[in-house]
Design a protein around this motif. Structure first.
Motif, PDB file in Angstrom:
ATOM      1  N   TYR A   1      -5.880   0.690  -8.305  1.00 12.61           N
ATOM      2  CA  TYR A   1      -5.324   2.046  -8.228  1.00 12.61           C
ATOM      3  C   TYR A   1      -6.389   3.144  -8.287  1.00 12.61           C
ATOM      4  O   TYR A   1      -6.078   4.298  -8.551  1.00 12.61           O
ATOM      5  CB  TYR A   1      -4.276   2.274  -9.328  1.00 12.61           C
ATOM      6  CG  TYR A   1      -3.293   1.131  -9.434  1.00 12.61           C
ATOM      7  CD1 TYR A   1      -2.375   0.897  -8.420  1.00 12.61           C
ATOM      8  CD2 TYR A   1      -3.313   0.261 -10.520  1.00 12.61           C
ATOM      9  CE1 TYR A   1      -1.481  -0.159  -8.489  1.00 12.61           C
ATOM     10  CE2 TYR A   1      -2.427  -0.805 -10.594  1.00 12.61           C
ATOM     11  CZ  TYR A   1      -1.518  -1.012  -9.581  1.00 12.61           C
ATOM     12  OH  TYR A   1      -0.651  -2.072  -9.643  1.00 12.61           O
TER      13      TYR A   1
ATOM     14  N   SER B   1       2.211   6.974  -3.196  1.00 14.06           N
ATOM     15  CA  SER B   1       3.109   6.317  -4.139  1.00 14.06           C
ATOM     16  C   SER B   1       3.194   7.203  -5.378  1.00 14.06           C
ATOM     17  O   SER B   1       2.327   7.165  -6.250  1.00 14.06           O
ATOM     18  CB  SER B   1       2.570   4.927  -4.491  1.00 14.06           C
ATOM     19  OG  SER B   1       3.457   4.249  -5.340  1.00 14.06           O
TER      20      SER B   1
ATOM     21  N   ASN C   1      -1.586   4.154  -3.059  1.00 15.56           N
ATOM     22  CA  ASN C   1      -1.309   4.038  -4.483  1.00 15.56           C
ATOM     23  C   ASN C   1      -2.587   4.151  -5.319  1.00 15.56           C
ATOM     24  O   ASN C   1      -2.583   3.855  -6.503  1.00 15.56           O
ATOM     25  CB  ASN C   1      -0.613   2.696  -4.760  1.00 15.56           C
ATOM     26  CG  ASN C   1       0.128   2.680  -6.079  1.00 15.56           C
ATOM     27  OD1 ASN C   1       0.442   3.719  -6.650  1.00 15.56           O
ATOM     28  ND2 ASN C   1       0.408   1.486  -6.578  1.00 15.56           N
TER      29      ASN C   1
END
Length: 254
Positions: A201, A23, A232
């Motif tokens: 994250y 991502s 991500n």
């Protein structure tokens, strides 16, 4: 060859296509963790695209780039590369799917400049927003069916059969992610969209976790389901490492 064997081969499903990426890819803290130190930032995408065949673009969520940016992305992409785009928060968070044509038309106008490089569009809905199946239905009815649409739900109340039926009716994929604990693995289209957010994250996924995911993905591929998977967990550059490992583990099972 026996006729029964020919029949089985003739009816065998085509294996699904797997795309694994991250991502985003322009993270300064990936330098010397993923990107070699001698590369300039302008060279990062080329390095990334040599290793992955897709990337999820996040900045289309915050501010929709000008048309020229999409032209540059298309020009930079090698053959077979796909961009997954995150739908504008104006439509998902501010308008909350109301008046869908207003936000969709503007988004699609520039997104389609990617032409064959355009992959799925991810629509992330806000947390703490109670289910509005009729509004989601109206949005997906307006969304061009020639594109693939994935819906990421951040409020657990949305995870119910009524919402799944809306997604199936429009052949939209439920995004399966780990921001919600015990997110159901519901497949609402002939393809699916997976997101791995890590621990807010950060953090690296274990080999045990990734091999278990690879087993599930290999099963989906064997059933003819296309799979898009994005990591991500960008801190410490764990995302590209985990993505490369997952793809390798899947390939080992095919």
């Amino acid at each position: 060859m026996a006729s029964s064997q020919r029949k089985r081969q003739g009816t065998q499903k085509k294996r699904g296509e797997l795309r694994v990426g991250t991502s985003g890819y322009q993270y300064r803290h990936w330098k010397e963790r993923f990107y070699p130190g001698e590369l300039t930032q302008k060279e990062w995408f080329g390095y990334y695209a040599e290793r992955f065949d897709t990337v999820e673009i996040n900045n289309t969520f915050y501010n929709l780039p000008e048309a020229g940016t999409f032209d540059q992305w298309k020009e930079a992409a090698p053959a077979g590369f796909e961009y997954a785009l995150k739908f504008s928060r104006y439509g998902s968070h501010m308008k909350r799917l109301k008046d869908p044509a207003q936000s969709l038309d503007k988004f699609i106008e520039v997104a389609q400049r990617l032409d064959g490089c355009l992959g799925p569009v991810l629509v992330q809905l806000p947390p703490r927003w109670k289910p509005r199946p009729e509004r989601l239905d109206a949005f997906l009815a307006e969304a061009p069916s020639r594109h693939r649409w994935a819906i990421e739900l951040r409020d657990p109340d949305w995870l119910n059969d009524e919402i799944y039926d809306v997604l199936r009716r429009h052949r939209a994929a439920l995004c399966i992610h780990d921001m919600l604990e015990n997110h159901p693995r519901e497949y609402t289209a002939d393809w699916t969209y997976l997101r791995y957010h890590g621990n807010h994250y950060s953090g690296s996924y274990s080999r045990q976790f990734l091999t278990a995911e690879a087993e599930r993905i290999a099963t989906l591929l064997a059933e003819g389901c296309d799979v898009y998977a994005y990591f991500n967990n960008d801190q410490e550059a764990d995302a590209p490492r985990n993505a490369l490992d997952l793809r390798r583990y899947v390939n080992d099972k095919l």
